[in-house]
Enzyme design. Structure first.
Site, PDB file in Angstrom:
ATOM      1  CG  ASP A   1     -59.818 -33.830 -11.715  1.00 39.83           C
ATOM      2  OD1 ASP A   1     -59.171 -34.261 -12.673  1.00 39.83           O
ATOM      3  OD2 ASP A   1     -60.162 -34.744 -11.107  1.00 39.83           O
TER       4      ASP A   1
ATOM      5  NE  ARG B   1     -63.654 -30.163 -21.538  1.00 39.10           N
ATOM      6  CZ  ARG B   1     -63.395 -30.914 -20.943  1.00 39.10           C
ATOM      7  NH1 ARG B   1     -63.150 -32.053 -19.691  1.00 39.10           N
ATOM      8  NH2 ARG B   1     -63.622 -32.222 -21.753  1.00 39.10           N
TER       9      ARG B   1
END
Ligand code: IMP
Length: 194
Positions: free
Chosen positions: A69, A178
């Site tokens: 997330d 990420r």
């Protein structure tokens, strides 16, 4: 070869991750298991959402799995849009979300912000691990570039004068939130599974 399941419906995230893993690990996707249901995300933090998604999928398939997330956190807006990044303006329209941020920061001199990703790895009903990645920068005064997605056209990473929307995707892939979280997850999996 060990099998692990990535609890994500997002095809670009799945292929990005498969490229980064070594041959000791086979990454299964929800598509491989014909799982098409929407996974609930009702938490108030990235950690809660990542854990909720990974546990939902673990409880369905009973094999090690992980989820992620992410969000954009703006200092001058008390960390908004944060966990609500995907639908900050009330819907999932990236252009409207970006415009809302630009309007809220209109004339502001403090434009510091960071993207953050949390991965949650569930190995058994009571064993789970979190991995975090961040990239810091500034919110631009106008939207620039068509690359990437989401808030990329208004985010200028530290050390650059262009937005993620203008920079080549391979530049972003080297040090994004990420990418940093993924590197930590992959290192942990390599040490645990080899
Ligand atoms: P997700 O949890 O990775 O799906 O990200 C939630 C929301 O955060 C996305 O819909 C985007 O609005 C924003 N976001 C996450 N990562 C990025 C990124 O790398 N660039 C731009 N926006 C992002």
């Amino acid at each position: 070869m060990k099998k692990i399941l990535f609890a994500s419906q997002n095809k670009s995230k799945v292929s990005e991750l498969i490229l980064l893993t070594d041959t000791y690990l086979e990454i299964l996707t929800l598509a491989d298991l014909s799982y098409t249901k929407e996974i609930p995300e009702t938490g108030e933090t990235l950690e809660e959402n990542a854990l909720q998604k990974a546990k939902t999928i673990y409880n369905t398939f009973h094999i090690p799995c992980f989820s992620d997330d992410s969000g954009l956190f703006i200092d001058n807006l008390n960390g908004e849009p944060g966990v609500h990044s995907a639908h900050y303006s009330g819907n999932r329209d990236h252009g409207q979300n970006n415009q809302l941020v630009l309007d809220k920061l209109h004339g502001a001199s403090n434009r510091k912000a960071h993207f953050k990703t949390i991965f949650c790895l569930v190995l058994s009903p009571d064993e789970y691990h979190f991995f975090e990645g961040e990239v810091h920068g500034q919110i631009a005064t106008e939207s620039k570039g068509n690359g990437g997605f989401g808030y990329d056209p208004i985010f200028i990473p530290e050390g650059y004068s262009s937005t993620f929307g203008e920079l080549n995707s391979s530049v972003k892939a080297r040090f994004s939130h990420r990418a940093r979280a993924t590197q930590k997850l992959i290192k942990f999996l390599a040490e645990s599974f080899k």
